[in-house]
Design an enzyme around this catalytic site. Structure first.
Site, PDB file in Angstrom:
ATOM      1  N   ASP A 169      -8.525  -8.502  -4.892  1.00 30.74           N
ATOM      2  CA  ASP A 169      -8.849  -8.787  -3.649  1.00 30.74           C
ATOM      3  C   ASP A 169     -10.171  -7.238  -3.722  1.00 30.74           C
ATOM      4  O   ASP A 169     -10.786  -7.925  -4.879  1.00 30.74           O
ATOM      5  CB  ASP A 169      -7.243  -7.246  -3.726  1.00 30.74           C
ATOM      6  CG  ASP A 169      -7.309  -6.385  -4.839  1.00 30.74           C
ATOM      7  OD1 ASP A 169      -7.783  -6.100  -5.533  1.00 30.74           O
ATOM      8  OD2 ASP A 169      -5.542  -6.258  -4.802  1.00 30.74           O
ATOM      9  N   ASN A 214       4.404   1.552  -4.629  1.00 32.07           N
ATOM     10  CA  ASN A 214       5.645   0.710  -2.637  1.00 32.07           C
ATOM     11  C   ASN A 214       5.175  -0.404  -3.212  1.00 32.07           C
ATOM     12  O   ASN A 214       6.019  -0.516  -2.409  1.00 32.07           O
ATOM     13  CB  ASN A 214       3.798   1.883  -1.898  1.00 32.07           C
ATOM     14  CG  ASN A 214       3.440   0.744  -1.895  1.00 32.07           C
ATOM     15  OD1 ASN A 214       2.459  -0.125  -2.909  1.00 32.07           O
ATOM     16  ND2 ASN A 214       2.578   1.307  -0.846  1.00 32.07           N
ATOM     17  N   HIS A 250       3.328  -2.760  -3.899  1.00 34.33           N
ATOM     18  CA  HIS A 250       2.251  -4.188  -3.006  1.00 34.33           C
ATOM     19  C   HIS A 250       2.739  -5.112  -4.043  1.00 34.33           C
ATOM     20  O   HIS A 250       2.193  -4.448  -5.331  1.00 34.33           O
ATOM     21  CB  HIS A 250       1.547  -2.824  -2.671  1.00 34.33           C
ATOM     22  CG  HIS A 250       0.388  -2.189  -3.805  1.00 34.33           C
ATOM     23  ND1 HIS A 250      -0.900  -1.372  -3.458  1.00 34.33           N
ATOM     24  CD2 HIS A 250      -0.384  -2.516  -4.926  1.00 34.33           C
ATOM     25  CE1 HIS A 250      -1.369  -0.576  -3.949  1.00 34.33           C
ATOM     26  NE2 HIS A 250      -0.869  -1.686  -4.726  1.00 34.33           N
ATOM     27  N   GLU A 293       0.685  -4.596   1.208  1.00 28.55           N
ATOM     28  CA  GLU A 293       1.289  -2.999   1.695  1.00 28.55           C
ATOM     29  C   GLU A 293       3.198  -3.721   1.848  1.00 28.55           C
ATOM     30  O   GLU A 293       2.462  -4.647   2.504  1.00 28.55           O
ATOM     31  CB  GLU A 293       0.667  -2.109   2.794  1.00 28.55           C
ATOM     32  CG  GLU A 293      -0.883  -1.754   2.060  1.00 28.55           C
ATOM     33  CD  GLU A 293      -1.166  -1.208   0.262  1.00 28.55           C
ATOM     34  OE1 GLU A 293       0.442  -0.883  -0.646  1.00 28.55           O
ATOM     35  OE2 GLU A 293      -1.749  -0.099   0.407  1.00 28.55           O
TER      36      GLU A 293
HETATM   37  P1  PGA Z   1      -2.177   0.162 -11.382  1.00 33.63           P
HETATM   38  O1  PGA Z   1      -2.591  -0.584  -9.971  1.00 33.63           O
HETATM   39  O2  PGA Z   1      -2.246  -1.267 -12.060  1.00 33.63           O
HETATM   40  O3  PGA Z   1      -3.173   0.563 -11.220  1.00 33.63           O
HETATM   41  O4  PGA Z   1      -1.520   1.182 -11.301  1.00 33.63           O
HETATM   42  C1  PGA Z   1      -1.610  -1.166  -9.880  1.00 33.63           C
HETATM   43  C2  PGA Z   1      -1.607  -1.686  -8.597  1.00 33.63           C
HETATM   44  O5  PGA Z   1      -1.630  -1.296  -7.556  1.00 33.63           O
HETATM   45  O6  PGA Z   1      -0.854  -3.059  -7.925  1.00 33.63           O
END
Ligand code: PGA
Length: 255
Positions: free
Chosen positions: A63, A132, A134, A139
């Site tokens: 992404d 959440n 995702h 999302e």
């Molecule tokens: P993080 O993010 O590894 O920085 O916790 C994971 C994500 O948001 O997919």
């Protein structure tokens, strides 16, 4: 699905890097799906310590933010360049990130799916999970068969990512993200998770219903998933759910 439970966040990196090194040894031109965020960083650090030839490996990022100026230090193009391409000495010509500064981001997103296909598909997709649920920037509410596209970031995600920016307002509102359907086409999904703050969502994703409300629950439908979680993140996983859970300790976990 196989689940490795390791003592620390850094051990998630050692174990996941060992899996990737084995893949690259058996397929020197492997195509890796590259995740950014905090969780995968220990993987790239650990993988740099393996004596494995990366010169033919390709990387395709999951992404990118939409709207950051090209070269912004927090754009994923820059994060991937710093943390992955340079650290692992990948050929920059073999590494791609969605073009978040394109005049037409929707078109850039559609072209990215074509770029994945042109690379022959992704062999191993590295993934983190958001609080959440995702997966990449899919999302809650994202269609389970979605393709790479422009998405609006939730406030929860913008808050979580504000730690990388000088002010919370600087976090972009939109992104280009591989879709859930796109991610599901990778041959092997490698999810790394650490921290007690992820325990609830990891359990929901792996033990709860498969639902767009928790995009990472789609992992249950993929035939080849490896989860590497530290003990804190794994603490709420159901036992006896039929998944293989392997506890890795000591030197094997790189600690
Ligand atoms: P993080 O993010 O590894 O920085 O916790 C994971 C994500 O948001 O997919």
């Amino acid at each position: 699905m196989e689940i490795f439970v390791v003592p620390t966040a850094s051990a998630t990196g050692s174990v996941a890097a060992g899996i990737l090194a084995a893949v690259i040894r058996s397929k020197p031109d492997a195509v890796l799906g590259l995740a950014t965020g905090g969780s995968p960083l220990p993987i790239y650090k650990a993988l740099a310590g393996h004596s494995v030839d990366m010169s033919s490996v390709s990387g395709l990022a999951l992404d990118e933010y939409v709207g950051l100026p090209a070269g912004h230090s927090q754009s994923y193009a820059e994060v991937v360049r710093r943390e992955v391409t340079e650290r692992l000495q990948l050929d920059p010509a073999k590494v791609a990130v969605p073009d978040g500064s394109a005049a037409d981001p929707e078109r850039a997103a559609a072209e990215y799916d074509s770029a994945i296909a042109a690379a022959g598909g992704i062999d191993v997709q590295i993934l983190g999970i958001g609080h959440n649920g995702h997966l990449a920037f899919n999302e809650p509410g994202s269609a389970l068969d979605s393709r790479t596209r422009v998405e609006v970031l939730t406030e929860r995600t913008r808050e979580a990512n504000a730690r990388y920016f000088s002010t919370p307002e600087e976090v972009p509102l939109r992104c280009i993200t591989q879709g859930l359907g796109t991610i599901m086409e990778a041959g092997h999904l490698l999810l790394v998770v650490n921290g007690a703050d992820k325990a609830g969502i990891l359990a929901a994703a792996l033990n709860g219903p498969v639902t767009a409300a928790c995009p990472a629950s789609i992992l249950q439908r993929h035939p080849h998933v490896t989860v590497v979680a530290d003990e804190a993140a794994a603490s709420l996983l159901a036992s006896g759910s039929g998944q293989v859970a392997v506890r890795v300790e000591g030197a094997a976990a790189g600690v």
